[in-house]
Design a protein around this motif. Structure first.
Motif, PDB file in Angstrom:
ATOM      1  N   SER A 162      11.518  18.680   6.037  1.00 35.43           N
ATOM      2  CA  SER A 162      12.062  19.910   6.632  1.00 35.43           C
ATOM      3  C   SER A 162      13.361  19.689   7.401  1.00 35.43           C
ATOM      4  O   SER A 162      13.901  20.637   7.972  1.00 35.43           O
ATOM      5  N   HIS A 163      13.859  18.448   7.427  1.00 34.76           N
ATOM      6  CA  HIS A 163      15.096  18.146   8.143  1.00 34.76           C
ATOM      7  C   HIS A 163      16.092  17.458   7.216  1.00 34.76           C
ATOM      8  O   HIS A 163      15.704  16.835   6.222  1.00 34.76           O
ATOM      9  N   GLU A 164      17.351  17.562   7.563  1.00 32.25           N
ATOM     10  CA  GLU A 164      18.406  16.924   6.787  1.00 32.25           C
ATOM     11  C   GLU A 164      18.869  15.642   7.465  1.00 32.25           C
ATOM     12  O   GLU A 164      18.938  15.567   8.695  1.00 32.25           O
ATOM     13  N   MET A 165      19.204  14.663   6.655  1.00 30.05           N
ATOM     14  CA  MET A 165      19.747  13.411   7.187  1.00 30.05           C
ATOM     15  C   MET A 165      21.145  13.648   7.750  1.00 30.05           C
ATOM     16  O   MET A 165      21.896  14.482   7.250  1.00 30.05           O
ATOM     17  N   LYS A 166      21.483  12.877   8.779  1.00 32.93           N
ATOM     18  CA  LYS A 166      22.844  12.912   9.311  1.00 32.93           C
ATOM     19  C   LYS A 166      23.830  12.237   8.367  1.00 32.93           C
ATOM     20  O   LYS A 166      25.026  12.522   8.398  1.00 32.93           O
ATOM     21  N   ARG A 167      23.295  11.352   7.534  1.00 30.48           N
ATOM     22  CA  ARG A 167      24.124  10.634   6.560  1.00 30.48           C
ATOM     23  C   ARG A 167      23.224  10.186   5.414  1.00 30.48           C
ATOM     24  O   ARG A 167      22.135   9.645   5.646  1.00 30.48           O
ATOM     25  N   ILE A 168      23.652  10.384   4.198  1.00 34.84           N
ATOM     26  CA  ILE A 168      22.894   9.905   3.050  1.00 34.84           C
ATOM     27  C   ILE A 168      23.113   8.397   2.934  1.00 34.84           C
ATOM     28  O   ILE A 168      24.249   7.939   2.776  1.00 34.84           O
ATOM     29  N   PRO A 169      22.065   7.598   3.036  1.00 32.96           N
ATOM     30  CA  PRO A 169      22.246   6.144   2.996  1.00 32.96           C
ATOM     31  C   PRO A 169      22.604   5.647   1.599  1.00 32.96           C
ATOM     32  O   PRO A 169      22.266   6.271   0.592  1.00 32.96           O
ATOM     33  N   ASP A 170      23.286   4.506   1.564  1.00 34.77           N
ATOM     34  CA  ASP A 170      23.592   3.871   0.289  1.00 34.77           C
ATOM     35  C   ASP A 170      22.317   3.415  -0.410  1.00 34.77           C
ATOM     36  O   ASP A 170      22.201   3.505  -1.633  1.00 34.77           O
ATOM     37  N   CYS A 171      21.376   2.905   0.370  1.00 45.74           N
ATOM     38  CA  CYS A 171      20.126   2.423  -0.202  1.00 45.74           C
ATOM     39  C   CYS A 171      19.067   2.295   0.889  1.00 45.74           C
ATOM     40  O   CYS A 171      19.391   2.145   2.073  1.00 45.74           O
ATOM     41  N   VAL A 172      17.815   2.347   0.460  1.00 47.85           N
ATOM     42  CA  VAL A 172      16.679   2.253   1.382  1.00 47.85           C
ATOM     43  C   VAL A 172      15.635   1.335   0.762  1.00 47.85           C
ATOM     44  O   VAL A 172      15.245   1.502  -0.398  1.00 47.85           O
ATOM     45  N   TYR A 173      15.165   0.376   1.561  1.00 48.56           N
ATOM     46  CA  TYR A 173      14.148  -0.583   1.124  1.00 48.56           C
ATOM     47  C   TYR A 173      12.847  -0.301   1.861  1.00 48.56           C
ATOM     48  O   TYR A 173      12.837  -0.111   3.084  1.00 48.56           O
ATOM     49  N   PHE A 174      11.752  -0.272   1.119  1.00 46.25           N
ATOM     50  CA  PHE A 174      10.418  -0.131   1.705  1.00 46.25           C
ATOM     51  C   PHE A 174       9.556  -1.303   1.252  1.00 46.25           C
ATOM     52  O   PHE A 174       9.670  -1.764   0.112  1.00 46.25           O
ATOM     53  N   SER A 175       8.662  -1.750   2.119  1.00 46.77           N
ATOM     54  CA  SER A 175       7.655  -2.716   1.688  1.00 46.77           C
ATOM     55  C   SER A 175       6.393  -2.539   2.520  1.00 46.77           C
ATOM     56  O   SER A 175       6.419  -2.019   3.637  1.00 46.77           O
ATOM     57  N   LEU A 176       5.288  -2.986   1.930  1.00 42.90           N
ATOM     58  CA  LEU A 176       3.980  -2.965   2.589  1.00 42.90           C
ATOM     59  C   LEU A 176       3.164  -4.145   2.101  1.00 42.90           C
ATOM     60  O   LEU A 176       3.442  -4.707   1.035  1.00 42.90           O
ATOM     61  N   GLY A 177       2.131  -4.501   2.857  1.00 44.01           N
ATOM     62  CA  GLY A 177       1.123  -5.403   2.360  1.00 44.01           C
ATOM     63  C   GLY A 177       0.090  -4.608   1.573  1.00 44.01           C
ATOM     64  O   GLY A 177      -0.234  -3.472   1.940  1.00 44.01           O
ATOM     65  N   ASP A 178      -0.418  -5.197   0.510  1.00 42.24           N
ATOM     66  CA  ASP A 178      -1.335  -4.437  -0.343  1.00 42.24           C
ATOM     67  C   ASP A 178      -2.688  -4.172   0.308  1.00 42.24           C
ATOM     68  O   ASP A 178      -3.503  -3.398  -0.222  1.00 42.24           O
ATOM     69  N   LEU A 179      -2.951  -4.785   1.457  1.00 42.28           N
ATOM     70  CA  LEU A 179      -4.210  -4.546   2.169  1.00 42.28           C
ATOM     71  C   LEU A 179      -4.046  -3.622   3.378  1.00 42.28           C
ATOM     72  O   LEU A 179      -5.029  -3.350   4.068  1.00 42.28           O
ATOM     73  N   GLU A 180      -2.840  -3.160   3.620  1.00 42.60           N
ATOM     74  CA  GLU A 180      -2.600  -2.390   4.842  1.00 42.60           C
ATOM     75  C   GLU A 180      -3.358  -1.068   4.878  1.00 42.60           C
ATOM     76  O   GLU A 180      -3.728  -0.579   5.944  1.00 42.60           O
ATOM     77  N   ARG A 181      -3.577  -0.476   3.754  1.00 39.89           N
ATOM     78  CA  ARG A 181      -4.280   0.807   3.734  1.00 39.89           C
ATOM     79  C   ARG A 181      -5.793   0.643   3.883  1.00 39.89           C
ATOM     80  O   ARG A 181      -6.511   1.629   4.056  1.00 39.89           O
ATOM     81  N   ARG A 182      -6.270  -0.600   3.813  1.00 38.60           N
ATOM     82  CA  ARG A 182      -7.703  -0.857   3.927  1.00 38.60           C
ATOM     83  C   ARG A 182      -8.062  -1.052   5.394  1.00 38.60           C
ATOM     84  O   ARG A 182      -8.068  -2.175   5.907  1.00 38.60           O
ATOM     85  N   THR A 183      -8.296   0.024   6.074  1.00 32.25           N
ATOM     86  CA  THR A 183      -8.583   0.016   7.502  1.00 32.25           C
ATOM     87  C   THR A 183      -9.600   1.093   7.813  1.00 32.25           C
ATOM     88  O   THR A 183      -9.772   2.045   7.049  1.00 32.25           O
ATOM     89  N   ARG A 184     -10.274   0.938   8.934  1.00 29.17           N
ATOM     90  CA  ARG A 184     -11.274   1.926   9.343  1.00 29.17           C
ATOM     91  C   ARG A 184     -10.643   3.146  10.003  1.00 29.17           C
ATOM     92  O   ARG A 184     -11.304   4.169  10.156  1.00 29.17           O
ATOM     93  N   LYS A 185      -9.396   3.046  10.392  1.00 24.33           N
ATOM     94  CA  LYS A 185      -8.741   4.162  11.076  1.00 24.33           C
ATOM     95  C   LYS A 185      -8.192   5.135  10.031  1.00 24.33           C
ATOM     96  O   LYS A 185      -7.300   4.785   9.251  1.00 24.33           O
ATOM     97  N   PRO A 186      -8.691   6.353  10.010  1.00 28.51           N
ATOM     98  CA  PRO A 186      -8.278   7.317   8.978  1.00 28.51           C
ATOM     99  C   PRO A 186      -6.774   7.531   8.918  1.00 28.51           C
ATOM    100  O   PRO A 186      -6.200   7.655   7.828  1.00 28.51           O
TER     101      PRO A 186
END
Length: 284
Positions: A162-186
């Protein structure tokens, strides 16, 4: 916003200074007009990330590590209650910290760099959330790396869409551990789904994005993962240019670019005086 200490030069080619209870370490580039990448981290982890980056194939860069953070304030965009009885509530103070970063930390740090070609921002966990949120609050950063970012944060998806970026980035990198979603906290269970949704949302708007799923949980190899994200944003333009160059040379060798014919002088601009194929190869 706070008293500054004298700048200190250390043997590992690092400058340090304090401001507003924050400790800033600047690892200067050996070359002028290099990229500068900021990371928000814990005390001493800047050294670990910098050493990891030194062992990777990167162009020259300046790294600025900021520690001494009040994580639940400085890295949180808005208030949320504690996730458990033992956790601390987040009190949104990101805009205050961004002001400190923009007005005090960055001008001081960049005096220690011999020119800046572009700015990047990287962070782990809540600092990874901060990198994404910063795109909507400032135009200072052209590349970001959200490493194991807390993109589960309540309300984030609605904010992004619902918001616009102040600047369109050249590139964006994301990473996660494959076990991070396995948690008891909803709430935390949504981290991978949200990360992939945000990545797809950005890609759908023409932003160059990448998502890396690493083995392990949230706490595994944090320094190496952070360095990998920084390395990706540092190399993105270089690798793209090299790929383009390789493609042109391959097409030249296969005779798919009839540059010897008038009016078809690719890769030169229209009106450029043509020499020969060897000159084309040298020019790229």
């Amino acid at each position: 916003m706070g008293c500054d200490t004298e700048v200190e030069r250390e043997q590992i080619d690092k400058y340090e200074f304090n401001t507003a209870d924050k400790r800033i370490a600047v690892y200067p580039s050996p070359e002028p007009d290099s990229p500068i990448v900021y990371i928000n981290t814990f005390e001493g982890e800047g050294d670990n990330v910098y050493r990891a980056l030194e062992n990777m194939d990167n162009p020259a860069f300046t790294l600025v590590a900021v520690s001494g953070l009040k994580w639940e304030h400085d890295m949180a965009p808005w208030d949320i209650p504690p996730l458990s009885k033992k956790s601390t509530p987040c009190i949104g103070g990101t805009d205050d910290y961004l002001q400190l970063l923009r007005e005090e930390i960055m001008p001081r740090a960049e005096k220690m760099a011999d020119g800046v070609s572009w700015r990047g921002l990287a962070g782990y966990s809540l600092a990874g959330l901060f990198t994404v949120y910063s795109l909507y609050r400032t135009d200072l950063f052209s590349r970001i790396a959200s490493v194991s970012g807390s993109l589960w944060f309540p309300g984030l998806m609605d904010y992004i869409t619902s918001h616009e970026m102040k600047r369109i980035p050249d590139c964006v990198y994301f990473s996660l551990g494959d076990l991070e979603r396995r948690t008891r906290k909803p709430c935390l269970k949504t981290v991978q789904e949200n990360t992939e949704r945000i990545r797809s949302f950005y890609a759908g708007h023409g932003i160059d994005t990448f998502f890396q799923l690493n083995p392990g949980n949230h706490f595994k190899n944090a320094d190496q993962r952070t360095a990998a994200g920084i390395s990706w944003i540092l190399n993105r333009q270089v690798k793209a240019a090299l790929a383009c160059r390789a493609s042109i040379l391959e097409r030249l060798d296969r005779g798919e670019l009839p540059i010897d014919k008038p009016g078809n002088k690719y890769p030169y601009d229209a009106g450029t005086k043509f020499a020969n194929k060897n000159c084309v190869r040298k020019s790229i």
